[in-house]
Design an enzyme around this catalytic site. Structure first.
Site, PDB file in Angstrom:
ATOM      1  N   PHE A 195      -1.580   4.512   7.745  1.00  0.00           N
ATOM      2  CA  PHE A 195      -1.185   3.139   7.233  1.00  0.00           C
ATOM      3  C   PHE A 195       0.364   3.134   7.533  1.00  0.00           C
ATOM      4  O   PHE A 195       1.118   3.832   6.914  1.00  0.00           O
ATOM      5  CB  PHE A 195      -1.553   2.892   5.657  1.00  0.00           C
ATOM      6  CG  PHE A 195      -0.966   1.476   5.104  1.00  0.00           C
ATOM      7  CD1 PHE A 195      -1.622   0.233   5.409  1.00  0.00           C
ATOM      8  CD2 PHE A 195       0.112   1.479   4.423  1.00  0.00           C
ATOM      9  CE1 PHE A 195      -1.349  -0.807   4.582  1.00  0.00           C
ATOM     10  CE2 PHE A 195       0.790   0.284   3.825  1.00  0.00           C
ATOM     11  CZ  PHE A 195      -0.114  -0.845   3.920  1.00  0.00           C
TER      12      PHE A 195
ATOM     13  N   ILE B  66       4.497   8.553   6.568  1.00  0.00           N
ATOM     14  CA  ILE B  66       3.162   8.204   6.598  1.00  0.00           C
ATOM     15  C   ILE B  66       2.181   9.228   6.590  1.00  0.00           C
ATOM     16  O   ILE B  66       1.969  10.090   7.278  1.00  0.00           O
ATOM     17  CB  ILE B  66       2.696   7.509   8.123  1.00  0.00           C
ATOM     18  CG1 ILE B  66       4.062   6.520   8.638  1.00  0.00           C
ATOM     19  CG2 ILE B  66       1.481   6.845   8.283  1.00  0.00           C
ATOM     20  CD1 ILE B  66       4.266   5.409   7.817  1.00  0.00           C
TER      21      ILE B  66
ATOM     22  N   ARG C 287      -2.437   1.435  -5.313  1.00  0.00           N
ATOM     23  CA  ARG C 287      -1.680   1.915  -6.364  1.00  0.00           C
ATOM     24  C   ARG C 287      -2.708   1.955  -7.542  1.00  0.00           C
ATOM     25  O   ARG C 287      -2.378   2.605  -8.503  1.00  0.00           O
ATOM     26  CB  ARG C 287      -0.995   0.661  -6.703  1.00  0.00           C
ATOM     27  CG  ARG C 287       0.457   0.487  -5.857  1.00  0.00           C
ATOM     28  CD  ARG C 287       1.236  -0.565  -5.830  1.00  0.00           C
ATOM     29  NE  ARG C 287       2.392  -0.744  -4.972  1.00  0.00           N
ATOM     30  CZ  ARG C 287       3.100  -1.727  -4.749  1.00  0.00           C
ATOM     31  NH1 ARG C 287       2.844  -3.036  -5.159  1.00  0.00           N
ATOM     32  NH2 ARG C 287       4.297  -1.794  -3.758  1.00  0.00           N
TER      33      ARG C 287
ATOM     34  N   GLN D 239       5.037  25.110 -33.974  1.00  0.00           N
ATOM     35  CA  GLN D 239       5.177  23.594 -33.965  1.00  0.00           C
ATOM     36  C   GLN D 239       5.776  22.955 -32.669  1.00  0.00           C
ATOM     37  O   GLN D 239       5.495  21.771 -32.320  1.00  0.00           O
ATOM     38  CB  GLN D 239       6.082  23.152 -35.105  1.00  0.00           C
ATOM     39  CG  GLN D 239       5.597  23.530 -36.625  1.00  0.00           C
ATOM     40  CD  GLN D 239       6.501  22.818 -37.685  1.00  0.00           C
ATOM     41  OE1 GLN D 239       7.585  22.509 -37.415  1.00  0.00           O
ATOM     42  NE2 GLN D 239       6.084  22.836 -39.068  1.00  0.00           N
TER      43      GLN D 239
ATOM     44  N   GLU E 160       4.372   4.010  -2.590  1.00  0.00           N
ATOM     45  CA  GLU E 160       3.700   2.850  -3.351  1.00  0.00           C
ATOM     46  C   GLU E 160       4.465   2.148  -4.275  1.00  0.00           C
ATOM     47  O   GLU E 160       3.608   1.628  -5.214  1.00  0.00           O
ATOM     48  CB  GLU E 160       2.343   3.333  -3.696  1.00  0.00           C
ATOM     49  CG  GLU E 160       1.545   4.279  -2.469  1.00  0.00           C
ATOM     50  CD  GLU E 160       0.253   3.495  -1.843  1.00  0.00           C
ATOM     51  OE1 GLU E 160       0.205   2.392  -2.167  1.00  0.00           O
ATOM     52  OE2 GLU E 160      -0.540   4.158  -1.062  1.00  0.00           O
TER      53      GLU E 160
END
Lengths: 248, 392
Positions: free
Chosen positions: B136, B170, B251, B287, B371
């Protein structure tokens, strides 16, 4: 060829095992269930017969609606139809009688069951089933080829393998070797969607008696602490093995 | 690499919200990742190589276009199933998930949604089966967060379009068979074009020396007077909204995927903390380690709820771009913070390739950037609640 694969719904091997009701019942709380591995080897071999020899593959399991996800997975892997016998699988004799009824009504000529289920490890169902149906029987089967009505099977025996020729109709108690672990099929997304449309018939159980009754479960004793003995101190090691562990 | 001992946390019994089919989908993807990805992924990340042999496996399990209808080769699953698949694959590696995301949401989705019937029939079944791999092209050297300023353009030459420009960062470009490329026409309107490998003037140089997504192939797309047949233009949508629609889908998958990476880091850290003895007791009994682990499971649980609800909205067709931005931003940030904390729980072992944590951590630096960056997603939320876009 019409194949019936008998599958058991068993706890995943990583499950933590506990009992309830005064150690008389298995505690299913938080337990993940899977297709019994010995049955899954058989199912995968059945899928091979479907793909290569055009066999029809049905799966059957004994249990309540909670086992449907396990059955659905078998359909997603590629079985054509499924039957659930709506009863708790209380012992091997009971289960075998229920399965025998399905085999009689379904006109199957090959019945593949796992050698044993990995929960109670009874190892009785395939043998009893073959006896009830008066079919040929190969247990601990690690290889199966079918040519027309003739079958060639291999069986694991002490220290080796035995090759047998037999004929259909046949019941086998299958295990790893029928296919390898790397051959086990992971259902794919299309298979999962197609499983939605496949027939899952629920049948009521026939009258059958149990041959055994579970009275109590016990877990193995917890492992004791490890004692490390210095490599040079052989006398102490012998003393511990003799006096504490009482193994020599 | 150690054996994959992953056990998924489900602190709020979220499995009860899933259907039997969702669980089957999730478990199948999980089993596949354990069998095919975990044993090899570290080696490929170390040598910065994409494990091409897993492409057929991704296709076989149905990770390419799981929500595309069956008639076009997909599985016709719902959006929650798609999210769960992304979660499980990213549990293995964000780079492998990127490959599946790109193929599904950035290549198959636009062809399915903006393409015509001939384009769908020509490309989708082959993309689903892995026979074709796609990429894309939106981001450009001078236009990252502002894609509307893109310079890649095409000219109507009568019987074909002439495409010129360059895209970078890409995923899949070095081996992709086709690219869905966004470019402006002579009027400055953005359109999608399907460019095929082999077209004269089209090249895909590989981007080297990445410290992130090392097991994923990244590259450029260079177009020098590429003649693109007119039938390769996606006819059903134009304008920036078209590529942004693809990004919404990707996304959304990332919002789920990041949970997978976080789960893997948490689970590894929890197991390690219980086994690692210091000062005569497991470090999990201290802890400071408990604080880390307790915060991790809290954040994972919140992220799961966010993703699940977003999945419901997506199934109804009601998820907004801003809602997707919030989930992508929150969940990737959550995963990256967990990866960093989990790395500390493991001490020096955390930097070793024997454990997956540092690989996830480095991968997530890309995921928080691509994205839509972490900051841009915040501005999308800001614009949504104030009605005043700060990025224009």
């Amino acid at each position: 060829m019409k194949i019936l694969v008998c599958i058991s719904n068993v706890p995943d091997t990583t499950s933590k095992i506990n009992f309830t009701d005064g150690d008389t019942k298995f505690d299913t709380n938080g337990v993940q269930f899977v297709i019994n591995p010995n049955d899954e080897f058989g199912l995968t071999r059945a899928m091979w017969f479907k793909e290569k020899q055009g066999a029809t593959v049905h799966v059957v399991s004994v249990g309540g609606p909670t086992i449907d996800p396990t059955i659905r997975k078998a359909l997603a892997i590629g079985a054509d139809e499924a039957i659930r016998i709506n009863a708790e699988p209380t012992d091997g004799f009971f289960v075998a009688q229920q399965l025998a009824e399905v085999v009689k009504n379904g006109d199957y000529n090959l019945v593949i069951a796992g050698r044993e289920s990995i929960d109670y490890n009874g190892g009785m169902v395939p043998g009893i089933l073959a006896a009830l149906l008066d079919m040929n029987f190969v247990n601990t089967c690690i290889s199966l080829e079918i040519d027309g009505e003739n079958a060639t099977a291999q069986r694991e025996i002490d220290g080796g393998k035995e090759t047998l020729s037999t004929s259909l109709p046949l019941v086998i108690g299958g295990q790893k070797g029928l296919v390898q672990e790397s051959d086990l099929k992971i259902p794919n997304m299309r298979g999962i969607m197609m499983a939605r449309q496949k027939k899952l018939t629920v049948v009521e159980p026939v009258d059958a008696l149990n041959a055994t009754q579970e009275t109590k479960f016990e877990k193995p004793a917890a492992k004791g602490a490890v004692k490390l003995v210095d490599a040079s101190n052989v006398d102490e090691l012998i003393s511990l093995l003799h006096n504490e562990a009482k193994v020599i | 690499m150690k054996p994959d001992l992953f056990e998924a946390p489900d602190y709020y019994n979220l499995d009860d919200l899933l259907s039997e089919e969702h669980i089957l989908v999730r478990d199948a993807a999980r089993q596949w990742v354990k069998r095919e990805v975990s044993p090899i992924i570290e080696e490929y990340a170390q040598k910065a190589e994409f494990p091409k042999q897993i492409l057929s496996g991704l296709a076989e399990i149905g990770a390419f276009g799981p929500y595309i209808p069956m008639e076009y080769g997909g599985a016709g699953l719902d959006q929650i199933s798609y999210g769960l698949i992304m979660q499980e694959i990213e549990r293995g590696d964000s780079g492998v998930r990127s490959t599946a995301s790109v193929q599904s949401s950035l290549v198959m989705y636009p062809i399915f949604t903006y393409g015509n019937e001939e384009q769908r029939k020509k490309y989708l079944p082959k993309l689903a089966s892995g026979e074709l791999i796609g990429c894309f092209g939106l981001t450009e050297p001078n236009h990252g967060s502002n894609p509307n300023g893109m310079e890649t353009k095409f000219k109507d030459m009568g019987d074909h379009y002439l495409l010129n420009g360059a895209k970078l960062w890409i995923s899949n470009s070095p081996f992709a068979d086709i690219a869905v490329v966004w470019a402006k026409n002579e009027e400055g309107r953005i359109h999608g074009l399907i460019v095929e490998r082999g077209m004269k003037g089209f090249s895909t140089p590989t981007t080297h020396n990445k410290w992130s997504l090392r097991a994923s192939a990244t590259g450029e797309l260079i177009f020098e007077n590429v003649k693109v047949p007119k039938e390769n233009l996606l006819p059903n949508k134009s304008g920036l909204g078209a590529p942004l629609g693809c990004l919404d889908s990707a996304r959304y998958g990332i919002a789920w995927g990041a949970i997978g990476a976080a789960m893997d880091c948490y689970n590894t850290a929890l197991r390690y903390a219980k086994e690692r003895i210091q000062f005569g007791k497991p470090i999990a009994a201290t802890q400071l380690q408990q604080k880390k682990l307790a915060e991790m499971i809290t954040e994972i649980t919140k992220a799961q709820l966010l993703a699940f609800r977003l999945g419901q909205l997506k199934n109804e067709g009601n998820a907004t771009t801003a809602q997707i931005s919030m989930a992508k931003r929150n969940n990737v940030d959550m995963a990256l913070k967990i990866a960093r904390e989990a790395r500390q729980v493991l001490g020096a072992m955390g930097i070793s390739g024997e454990y997956s944590i540092m690989r996830h951590m480095m991968n997530l630096e890309s995921v928080i950037t691509y994205e839509g960056t972490h900051d841009i997603h915040l501005l999308i939320t800001g614009a949504d609640i104030t009605g005043l876009p700060a990025f224009k």
